[in-house]
Design a protein around this motif. Sequence first.
Motif, PDB file in Angstrom:
ATOM      1  N   ALA A 451      -2.679  -2.504   8.501  1.00  0.00           N
ATOM      2  CA  ALA A 451      -3.362  -3.621   9.152  1.00  0.00           C
ATOM      3  C   ALA A 451      -2.752  -3.823  10.534  1.00  0.00           C
ATOM      4  O   ALA A 451      -1.749  -3.195  10.888  1.00  0.00           O
ATOM      5  N   VAL A 452      -3.336  -4.719  11.312  1.00  0.00           N
ATOM      6  CA  VAL A 452      -2.817  -4.969  12.652  1.00  0.00           C
ATOM      7  C   VAL A 452      -1.506  -5.735  12.585  1.00  0.00           C
ATOM      8  O   VAL A 452      -0.681  -5.663  13.504  1.00  0.00           O
ATOM      9  N   ASN A 453      -1.267  -6.471  11.489  1.00  0.00           N
ATOM     10  CA  ASN A 453      -0.045  -7.267  11.376  1.00  0.00           C
ATOM     11  C   ASN A 453       0.847  -6.823  10.220  1.00  0.00           C
ATOM     12  O   ASN A 453       1.681  -7.596   9.739  1.00  0.00           O
ATOM     13  N   GLY A 454       0.684  -5.602   9.778  1.00  0.00           N
ATOM     14  CA  GLY A 454       1.544  -5.119   8.710  1.00  0.00           C
ATOM     15  C   GLY A 454       0.899  -4.005   7.915  1.00  0.00           C
ATOM     16  O   GLY A 454      -0.199  -3.532   8.242  1.00  0.00           O
ATOM     17  N   VAL A 455       1.593  -3.583   6.869  1.00  0.00           N
ATOM     18  CA  VAL A 455       1.146  -2.446   6.077  1.00  0.00           C
ATOM     19  C   VAL A 455       1.238  -2.794   4.592  1.00  0.00           C
ATOM     20  O   VAL A 455       2.097  -3.567   4.179  1.00  0.00           O
ATOM     21  N   ILE A 456       0.314  -2.221   3.810  1.00  0.00           N
ATOM     22  CA  ILE A 456       0.259  -2.467   2.371  1.00  0.00           C
ATOM     23  C   ILE A 456       0.531  -1.165   1.625  1.00  0.00           C
ATOM     24  O   ILE A 456       0.023  -0.100   2.002  1.00  0.00           O
ATOM     25  N   HIS A 457       1.337  -1.256   0.557  1.00  0.00           N
ATOM     26  CA  HIS A 457       1.498  -0.175  -0.410  1.00  0.00           C
ATOM     27  C   HIS A 457       1.087  -0.726  -1.767  1.00  0.00           C
ATOM     28  O   HIS A 457       1.398  -1.878  -2.107  1.00  0.00           O
ATOM     29  N   VAL A 458       0.386   0.047  -2.548  1.00  0.00           N
ATOM     30  CA  VAL A 458      -0.230  -0.440  -3.787  1.00  0.00           C
ATOM     31  C   VAL A 458       0.652  -0.111  -4.984  1.00  0.00           C
ATOM     32  O   VAL A 458       1.046   1.053  -5.180  1.00  0.00           O
ATOM     33  N   LEU A 459       0.919  -1.138  -5.789  1.00  0.00           N
ATOM     34  CA  LEU A 459       1.785  -1.011  -6.966  1.00  0.00           C
ATOM     35  C   LEU A 459       0.984  -1.021  -8.257  1.00  0.00           C
ATOM     36  O   LEU A 459      -0.049  -1.682  -8.359  1.00  0.00           O
ATOM     37  N   ASP A 460       1.521  -0.309  -9.279  1.00  0.00           N
ATOM     38  CA  ASP A 460       0.865  -0.335 -10.594  1.00  0.00           C
ATOM     39  C   ASP A 460       1.482  -1.359 -11.535  1.00  0.00           C
ATOM     40  O   ASP A 460       1.014  -1.536 -12.657  1.00  0.00           O
ATOM     41  N   LYS A 461       2.546  -2.048 -11.083  1.00  0.00           N
ATOM     42  CA  LYS A 461       3.149  -3.126 -11.865  1.00  0.00           C
ATOM     43  C   LYS A 461       3.620  -4.220 -10.920  1.00  0.00           C
ATOM     44  O   LYS A 461       3.839  -3.982  -9.736  1.00  0.00           O
ATOM     45  N   VAL A 462       3.784  -5.416 -11.471  1.00  0.00           N
ATOM     46  CA  VAL A 462       4.242  -6.560 -10.693  1.00  0.00           C
ATOM     47  C   VAL A 462       5.771  -6.511 -10.598  1.00  0.00           C
ATOM     48  O   VAL A 462       6.472  -6.239 -11.587  1.00  0.00           O
ATOM     49  N   LEU A 463       6.300  -6.755  -9.384  1.00  0.00           N
ATOM     50  CA  LEU A 463       7.736  -6.811  -9.187  1.00  0.00           C
ATOM     51  C   LEU A 463       8.280  -8.180  -9.610  1.00  0.00           C
ATOM     52  O   LEU A 463       7.687  -9.216  -9.310  1.00  0.00           O
ATOM     53  N   ILE A 464       9.427  -8.158 -10.271  1.00  0.00           N
ATOM     54  CA  ILE A 464      10.076  -9.409 -10.718  1.00  0.00           C
ATOM     55  C   ILE A 464      11.394  -9.543  -9.975  1.00  0.00           C
ATOM     56  O   ILE A 464      12.207  -8.618  -9.952  1.00  0.00           O
ATOM     57  N   PRO A 465      11.643 -10.699  -9.365  1.00  0.00           N
ATOM     58  CA  PRO A 465      12.906 -10.883  -8.656  1.00  0.00           C
ATOM     59  C   PRO A 465      14.064 -11.181  -9.615  1.00  0.00           C
ATOM     60  O   PRO A 465      13.834 -11.441 -10.802  1.00  0.00           O
ATOM     61  N   ASN A 466      15.270 -11.159  -9.090  1.00  0.00           N
ATOM     62  CA  ASN A 466      16.454 -11.506  -9.873  1.00  0.00           C
ATOM     63  C   ASN A 466      16.526 -13.026  -9.977  1.00  0.00           C
ATOM     64  O   ASN A 466      16.773 -13.727  -9.004  1.00  0.00           O
TER      65      ASN A 466
END
Length: 469
Positions: A451-466
């Motif tokens: 995109a003009v303001n960033g980039v996307i990468h597509v995930l097959d699972k949701v990331l969970i933070p610590n």
Amino acid sequence: MKSILKLKSLVYLVSIIFISSCSNDDNNGPVTGPADGMPDVEMSDIADLAIATDDLTSLVAALTRAELVDTVKGTGPFTVFAPTNDAFATFLDENGFATLEDVPVDVLEQVLLNHVVAGKNLSSALTTTYISSSSTAGVDGKALSLFVDTSSGVKINGATVSTADVEASNGVVHIVDKVIGLPTIVDHAINNPALSELVGALTADGNTTFTDLLSDAEGKFTVLAPVNDGFAAFMNPNSSDINNVLSNHVIAGAALAAADLSNSYANTAAKNSDDDALSIYINTDDGVKFNGASAVAIADIVATNGIVHAVDQVIDLPTVVTFAVADPNFSTLVEALTTLTPSVDFVSVLSSQGGAGSDPFTVFAPTNDAFSALAAIPDEAGLIPVLQHHVIGGANIRSGDLTPDGTTTTPATLEGDSFTITLPGTDGNIANVVDGANNDGIGIDVVDVQAVNGVIHVLDKVLIPNTSN
């Protein structure tokens, strides 16, 4: 090359006319009557009509030189747009040929064929639309398109019909005042009045960058051409550079017909501030739409150097939010960013560009299936840090910026934790991810949706933070 292509189109037309006139004379019954300047020949086919008409001798000579006489002797029916002798003389002069003999035969053949259309199309049946010629000089061997303009008289790719409806036993002849050259993308834009605003934008302030590029007969392009109403409605809300916006309508290196399009991403000629090519999302679930908004009004306008699809809206430069909204695979993510987290205006943050402080963004976007794999979607308090863990602010991290054969630890996400990305991936993944909570088995399926303001990468699972820190 452009001149040669135009000459080729003319020769092809001549040959078609000649062949048609020499075909079965009693194919379609008697001629109803001669038009002004045409011979009164009972049961004449198209070739005989051309041979007997003083003002079409150059056309007959071209058909003969291109060895198309036998071809146009077919049963048809054909519609032939027949250039006059003066039209041929102008054509030769404009393309630097002293005589018809100087025109390469293969070029002449295609030019002539570009004047021949299948079927018998009387002027009363012609409407403002695109039709296919018999020339296969279009990009990738496709049949070239002809634009029929009936707004004032009848024009075919800018050539005016001076004498219409000369009926023959195997079709009909319309005499035209110009040789119809083999059209580039720019030629198609100029010939269609509905694209005049586009032509004006492409040539504003004497700028010929686009017209030079899109006239290149050796190139290959897919052009999404906004119609005049689309330009009138475009307010350029982000004050984007208009040349970059126009570039966002050009897919270089491929001529994509409607049948070639599917739900996917392609790169346009538009760039972000780091000179990365912007992506465009193509959706074919209901017609064809680009970036979720601009729909195809007329598809598959074939030129020698590409294909034009007329679209109903100007396609503005996309933000990361544009792609999230446009791609139905992210509908759950959009719901999470909006309806499920009303206390945080994620959309405004991720739509920002130029001076917002946190952009550009690198977004790791979970698909609907990724969300479905969760035991449950957290409540708002728990969901906000999860969503923030998918966004890195202040960096446009593309796949080429990662360690190529190893592990990259990301900068801190908006939530505060980092995670790791390992290339190459396993089990069909482009890359493997271990999130902030140390969960593995996460894969990146698509990279570098720019995109003009960033980039996307597509995930097959949701990331969970610590959550322990």
